[in-house]
Each structure stands twice: as C-alpha cells, then as structure tokens.
Motif scaffolding. Structure first.
Motif, short mmCIF file in Angstrom:
data_model
loop_
_atom_site.label_atom_id
_atom_site.label_comp_id
_atom_site.label_asym_id
_atom_site.label_seq_id
_atom_site.Cartn_x
_atom_site.Cartn_y
_atom_site.Cartn_z
N CYS A 35 16.10 -48.39 17.21
CA CYS A 35 16.29 -50.03 16.80
C CYS A 35 17.44 -50.64 17.47
CB CYS A 35 16.78 -50.06 15.43
SG CYS A 35 18.28 -49.58 14.90
N PHE A 36 17.98 -49.74 18.53
CA PHE A 36 19.22 -50.21 19.47
C PHE A 36 18.52 -50.79 20.62
CE2 PHE A 36 21.58 -48.33 15.90
CZ PHE A 36 22.67 -49.37 16.06
N SER A 37 17.35 -50.55 21.05
CA SER A 37 16.88 -50.86 22.33
C SER A 37 16.77 -52.40 22.26
CB SER A 37 15.34 -50.44 22.38
OG SER A 37 14.59 -50.99 21.24
N PHE A 38 16.68 -52.78 23.69
CA PHE A 38 17.12 -54.44 23.93
C PHE A 38 15.81 -55.26 23.37
CE2 PHE A 38 15.56 -57.92 26.44
CZ PHE A 38 16.70 -58.81 26.41
N THR A 39 15.99 -56.16 22.55
CA THR A 39 15.00 -57.40 22.05
C THR A 39 15.39 -58.46 22.61
OG1 THR A 39 16.37 -57.41 19.96
CG2 THR A 39 14.48 -55.66 20.06
N SER A 40 14.44 -59.31 22.93
CA SER A 40 14.78 -60.61 23.64
C SER A 40 15.10 -61.78 22.52
CB SER A 40 13.72 -60.98 24.59
OG SER A 40 12.51 -61.32 23.65
N VAL A 41 15.72 -62.64 22.92
CA VAL A 41 15.85 -63.76 21.77
C VAL A 41 14.96 -64.92 22.32
CG1 VAL A 41 17.29 -65.53 21.04
CG2 VAL A 41 18.24 -63.20 21.45
N GLN A 103 24.77 -56.29 23.41
CA GLN A 103 23.29 -56.14 23.43
C GLN A 103 22.59 -57.41 22.88
OE1 GLN A 103 21.84 -52.45 21.63
NE2 GLN A 103 20.76 -53.68 20.36
N PHE A 104 21.58 -57.82 23.32
CA PHE A 104 20.88 -58.96 22.48
C PHE A 104 20.00 -58.11 21.40
CE2 PHE A 104 20.81 -61.09 26.81
CZ PHE A 104 21.65 -62.10 26.58
N PHE A 105 20.25 -58.77 20.15
CA PHE A 105 19.34 -58.10 19.07
C PHE A 105 18.99 -59.18 18.07
CE2 PHE A 105 23.86 -57.29 18.07
CZ PHE A 105 23.74 -57.66 16.81
N GLY A 106 18.67 -60.39 18.35
CA GLY A 106 18.31 -61.60 17.38
C GLY A 106 19.21 -62.42 17.44
N LYS A 107 19.71 -63.09 16.13
CA LYS A 107 20.41 -64.16 16.07
C LYS A 107 21.64 -63.77 15.05
CE LYS A 107 17.18 -67.77 17.39
NZ LYS A 107 16.44 -68.98 16.98
N MET A 108 21.97 -62.68 15.11
CA MET A 108 23.37 -62.49 14.40
C MET A 108 24.34 -62.20 15.44
SD MET A 108 23.89 -59.31 11.91
CE MET A 108 22.67 -60.09 10.73
N SER A 130 32.99 -46.10 12.58
CA SER A 130 32.34 -47.50 12.77
C SER A 130 31.81 -47.78 13.97
CB SER A 130 33.49 -48.32 11.85
OG SER A 130 34.68 -48.34 12.67
N LEU A 131 30.78 -48.55 13.95
CA LEU A 131 30.37 -49.30 15.10
C LEU A 131 30.39 -50.85 15.00
CD1 LEU A 131 28.64 -49.16 17.83
CD2 LEU A 131 26.54 -48.93 16.24
N ILE A 132 30.68 -51.41 16.16
CA ILE A 132 30.63 -52.89 16.35
C ILE A 132 29.59 -53.17 17.19
CG2 ILE A 132 31.74 -55.02 17.31
CD1 ILE A 132 34.49 -53.77 16.47
N LEU A 133 28.70 -54.05 16.84
CA LEU A 133 27.53 -54.63 17.69
C LEU A 133 27.82 -56.18 18.07
CD1 LEU A 133 24.38 -53.17 16.04
CD2 LEU A 133 25.73 -52.33 17.98
N VAL A 134 27.91 -56.31 19.37
CA VAL A 134 28.25 -57.51 19.87
C VAL A 134 26.94 -58.35 20.44
CG1 VAL A 134 29.60 -59.10 21.41
CG2 VAL A 134 30.48 -57.16 20.41
N ASN A 135 26.41 -59.43 19.95
CA ASN A 135 25.27 -60.19 20.41
C ASN A 135 25.57 -61.59 21.15
OD1 ASN A 135 22.68 -60.98 20.96
ND2 ASN A 135 22.34 -61.48 18.52
N PRO A 136 25.58 -61.58 22.36
CA PRO A 136 26.06 -62.98 22.89
C PRO A 136 24.90 -63.69 23.32
CG PRO A 136 26.22 -61.15 24.62
CD PRO A 136 25.71 -60.78 23.46
#
Length: 314
Positions: A35-41, A103-108, A130-136
């Motif tokens: 689920c951490f693979s790239f997904t486009s917005v 990485q991109f992972f939707g709109k969060m 702990s893990l931080i995901l950043v979605n620019p």
C-alpha cells in the motif's frame, strides 16, 4: 475494443488511535508494504519527487525549530527507521525510532502513524517506532505557485511545512511517553501550556460544552459493552486531540505564514473527533450530523477563548 485499465488509487481503511492525530493499522508500519507504492492523484500532473533536496527541507525546519531539526537530523526520507531518542527509566531504556517517507497517496497531506511499542524483557528495553508520511499533492495550489515559481523550491517548502506539522505530533508524543524531562522540548511545553489553558477555570463553560458534545457522540458510537468510566476516558482523549490539532495547526501556520481560521479548524476536526468517537452506528445520520455541527460551534468558541487568553499572557 479498448482494454479497461485498473484504477490507480485504492481506498485504505485507516483508523485514528485515541492519543491524537496519529493513525494506526496502516500495513503494520511497514514502508515496504504494497500500500506504500506510488498512486497518482486525479487531475494532477505526474512529478518525480526525487527533485527535492532533503538537506534543504531540513534547513527550512532548522530555521524555525532546533529541537525538531535534531529529531530529523539523521533521518532520511526513504521510509527506513532511524533511532532518534533514548532515555533511561530505572532499569529500562526507552528508545524512539522514526521513519519519514515522501510520496503521493491521495488527498491527505500528511500522516503520523501511532508508534508501535516493542518490548524486550531480556534487554530491558522498550522501542517505539513511528512513521510519518508526507504527501505534497498540493504543489499546484495557486498560492504556492504564485509564491514559488521554481518547482524545486515549491516542493521543498511544501514538504517542510507538512513535515513540520506532523513532527509536532511526534514531539508531543515524545514528551508524553518518554521519562520525565527527556522529552520536554519547547514545542511540548508550549502544547502543555495551551492544554492547561483549555482546562482552566476561565474557559470552564467552553470546555464543558465541548465535552458535553463529545459525550453525546461517544454514547452514539458506543457498542454497549463499554463502562461509563471508559466512555469518560475516551471523551478526555478526544478533547486533548482537539487541543493537539489546534496547537499543531497554529504553530505551523505561524512558522510558514499559512494561518487557518478557528472556524475552519473547528469544522475539520469536529468531524474527525466525531469519527473517533465511534461514528453513527447507533443513531440516524441526520442526528449525528446535527451533533457534529454543535461540536464544531462549541470547538470554535473554545479555540477563540484559548486565543484570547494567550493574547492576554503575551
């Protein structure tokens, strides 16, 4: 006949834990999971995120918080864990591992996953991971494009802003979890000050109104097996979550000149708080939505009261 293409974005079931704006159950904190693979917005041009300079992102953060920079100094934004803090508590050693992934992972915009607790009786060690995901994904926001025409500078600024916000949650959790004094950063102490104000006699009316609305929502979402004491504890945990998000958004807004009005904060986090309370399983959706609106109004009054008292102290 054209072959149908498989959707590129799948919705994940993500739940929030009771301690704040942390998330748990996200592939067991494993950045290498599928689920951490790239997904486009949708409707957003593809961008190779490797153009950002990690050193530049850290430099932006360092300019505003030395404590946060020390937390991130040795962490690479590749999803691999790095030990960032250790402290002793009698015979036991408490350590904190942190991973950051962009990485991109939707709109969060960002997610701080709740720390997984690993206990070793043999080594007398407790490790929190702990893990931080950043979605620019907001790179093409008009205000950002106007401010930064250079795409590299824009993505670095946006990553720094999102990471700063999520690191606030990590640093608050560090201060609450690790032995006394070892996690007492300026950010943690500022948060404690805001929480004390939110629990003060001067805001007792606003506090009780928010907690009353939270109690209703917790009861609406209760399964029926929880004790009254458990429900009261959940109310207090969600109340602290609302203050946590007030502080995190306010601090990030001040640093990056990106303020959010209390009305917007209250609407956004009242809904999240209502979901954390258990949802609308026991009542109609309409009744639940009415109570969420009432919580939003009460939260805005509380936030306004906090601001007024902070101005008095300044």
């Amino acid at each position: 006949m054209k072959k149908k293409t498989r959707p590129v974005e799948q919705k994940e079931s993500i739940s929030q834990d009771d301690s704040g704006s942390w998330f748990q159950g996200f592939c067991d904190l494993d950045p290498s999971a599928p689920c951490f693979s790239f997904t486009s917005v949708p409707c957003v041009p593809y961008l190779d995120l490797s153009i950002y300079r990690e050193s530049r992102v850290k430099a932006i953060i360092k300019a505003h918080s030395k404590d946060m920079y020390r937390l991130l100094e040795n962490v690479h934004f590749d999803g691999n864990y790095c030990r960032v803090k250790c402290a002793r508590n009698g015979e036991w050693e408490c350590c904190w591992d942190l991973a950051v992934k962009v990485q991109f992972f939707g709109k969060m915009q960002g997610v701080a996953l709740y720390p997984k607790r690993l206990v070793s009786e043999k080594e007398k060690k407790i490790v929190y991971r702990s893990l931080i995901l950043v979605n620019p994904y907001q790179l093409w926001d008009e205000s950002l494009v106007t401010r930064f025409w250079n795409i590299q500078e824009r993505v670095e600024f946006l990553i720094a802003r999102i990471l700063f916000h999520e690191c606030i949650h990590v640093m608050i959790s560090l201060g609450k979890t690790l032995p006394s004094c070892s996690g007492n950063t300026d950010i943690f102490l500022e948060f404690r000050e805001m929480l004390d104000i939110a629990n003060s006699r001067k805001l007792v009316t606003e506090m009780h109104e928010v907690q009353f609305r939270l109690w209703n929502l917790v009861v609406f979402g209760a399964s029926g097996s929880e004790s009254e004491q458990k429900l009261l504890e959940r109310v207090q945990e969600i109340y602290e979550f609302l203050i946590n998000e007030k502080y995190s958004n306010q601090k990030t807004g001040q640093v990056f000149h990106y303020p959010l009005r209390n009305s917007k904060l209250a609407r956004k986090y009242a809904w999240i708080a209502a979901v954390k309370a258990g949802g609308n399983g026991q009542i109609s959706k309409r009744v639940w939505q009415v109570e969420v609106r009432r919580l939003s109004i009460a939260s805005r009054a509380l936030y306004d009261g906090i601001d007024a008292l902070l101005r008095e102290k300044a």
